[in-house]
Design a protein around this motif. Structure first.
Motif, PDB file in Angstrom:
ATOM      1  N   ALA A  36       0.800  -1.223   0.000  1.00 20.56           N
ATOM      2  CA  ALA A  36       0.000   0.000   0.000  1.00 20.56           C
ATOM      3  C   ALA A  36       0.835   1.277   0.000  1.00 20.56           C
ATOM      4  O   ALA A  36       0.373   2.315  -0.457  1.00 20.56           O
ATOM      5  CB  ALA A  36      -0.942   0.016   1.202  1.00 20.56           C
ATOM      6  N   ALA A  37       2.052   1.224   0.495  1.00 20.40           N
ATOM      7  CA  ALA A  37       2.859   2.442   0.616  1.00 20.40           C
ATOM      8  C   ALA A  37       3.032   3.123  -0.738  1.00 20.40           C
ATOM      9  O   ALA A  37       3.163   2.466  -1.768  1.00 20.40           O
ATOM     10  CB  ALA A  37       4.221   2.112   1.212  1.00 20.40           C
ATOM     11  N   ILE A  38       3.013   4.438  -0.707  1.00 20.43           N
ATOM     12  CA  ILE A  38       3.282   5.234  -1.911  1.00 20.43           C
ATOM     13  C   ILE A  38       4.788   5.491  -1.918  1.00 20.43           C
ATOM     14  O   ILE A  38       5.272   6.442  -1.315  1.00 20.43           O
ATOM     15  CB  ILE A  38       2.485   6.556  -1.908  1.00 20.43           C
ATOM     16  N   SER A  39       5.524   4.618  -2.571  1.00 18.61           N
ATOM     17  CA  SER A  39       6.984   4.701  -2.534  1.00 18.61           C
ATOM     18  C   SER A  39       7.577   5.442  -3.724  1.00 18.61           C
ATOM     19  O   SER A  39       8.734   5.821  -3.702  1.00 18.61           O
ATOM     20  CB  SER A  39       7.587   3.297  -2.442  1.00 18.61           C
ATOM     21  N   LYS A  40       6.765   5.623  -4.770  1.00 23.87           N
ATOM     22  CA  LYS A  40       7.185   6.390  -5.950  1.00 23.87           C
ATOM     23  C   LYS A  40       6.219   7.552  -6.111  1.00 23.87           C
ATOM     24  O   LYS A  40       5.039   7.439  -5.780  1.00 23.87           O
ATOM     25  CB  LYS A  40       7.126   5.528  -7.208  1.00 23.87           C
ATOM     26  N   PRO A  41       6.689   8.660  -6.659  1.00 27.90           N
ATOM     27  CA  PRO A  41       5.792   9.819  -6.835  1.00 27.90           C
ATOM     28  C   PRO A  41       4.589   9.494  -7.725  1.00 27.90           C
ATOM     29  O   PRO A  41       4.715   8.794  -8.721  1.00 27.90           O
ATOM     30  CB  PRO A  41       6.692  10.861  -7.492  1.00 27.90           C
ATOM     31  N   VAL A  42       3.425  10.006  -7.299  1.00 28.86           N
ATOM     32  CA  VAL A  42       2.202   9.887  -8.084  1.00 28.86           C
ATOM     33  C   VAL A  42       1.643  11.285  -8.328  1.00 28.86           C
ATOM     34  O   VAL A  42       1.790  12.177  -7.499  1.00 28.86           O
ATOM     35  CB  VAL A  42       1.132   9.006  -7.396  1.00 28.86           C
ATOM     36  N   ASP A  43       1.023  11.457  -9.472  1.00 29.82           N
ATOM     37  CA  ASP A  43       0.391  12.740  -9.788  1.00 29.82           C
ATOM     38  C   ASP A  43      -0.904  12.901  -9.003  1.00 29.82           C
ATOM     39  O   ASP A  43      -1.211  13.983  -8.519  1.00 29.82           O
ATOM     40  CB  ASP A  43       0.099  12.842 -11.287  1.00 29.82           C
TER      41      ASP A  43
END
Length: 129
Positions: A36-43
């Motif tokens: 679930a972690a947001i480990s890469k940038p998302v727009d």
């Protein structure tokens, strides 16, 4: 890149998250999942939860505490609930406290979302993609 994260005990928020993810061409991931972690940038981060005992569930709180503002350009909030839209405000506040911009428009489905609600969730998501 777009991400969809949610927490759902009853499956109602999960159903909306999956509809949003389908429209966004991605997968909906429960915040209590290992990936679930947001480990890469998302727009765009679509984030959804309901209210449990007048607040967000501990799994959502833990997920929110780990979000880094550098990895989320903007957040879009959604919720389901039988009684209250308060989850929308709590999610918005949590994102804003992290310094993550949150779009004003939200999506809410009362109770168990039906097919019309899920189609509306898809249309809602498409506005931001």
């Amino acid at each position: 890149m777009t991400a969809v994260r949610y927490f759902s005990r009853s499956g109602h928020t999960k159903a909306v998250a999956e509809a949003i993810a389908e429209a966004a061409g991605t997968q909906a991931v429960s915040v209590d999942s290992e990936n679930a972690a947001i480990s890469k940038p998302v727009d765009i981060l679509f984030i959804g939860a309901a209210i449990y005992a007048y607040g967000l569930d501990k799994h959502m709180k833990k997920f929110l505490s780990g979000i880094e503002k550098e990895n989320v350009k903007k957040a879009v909030v959604f919720s389901t609930s039988r009684f209250s839209k308060h989850g929308l405000a709590l999610l918005k506040k949590a994102m804003q406290e992290k310094g993550i911009p949150v779009v004003d428009e939200t999506f809410y489905a009362k109770g168990n979302p039906g097919s019309d609600d899920l189609e509306a969730a898809k249309r809602f998501a498409q506005k931001f993609i």
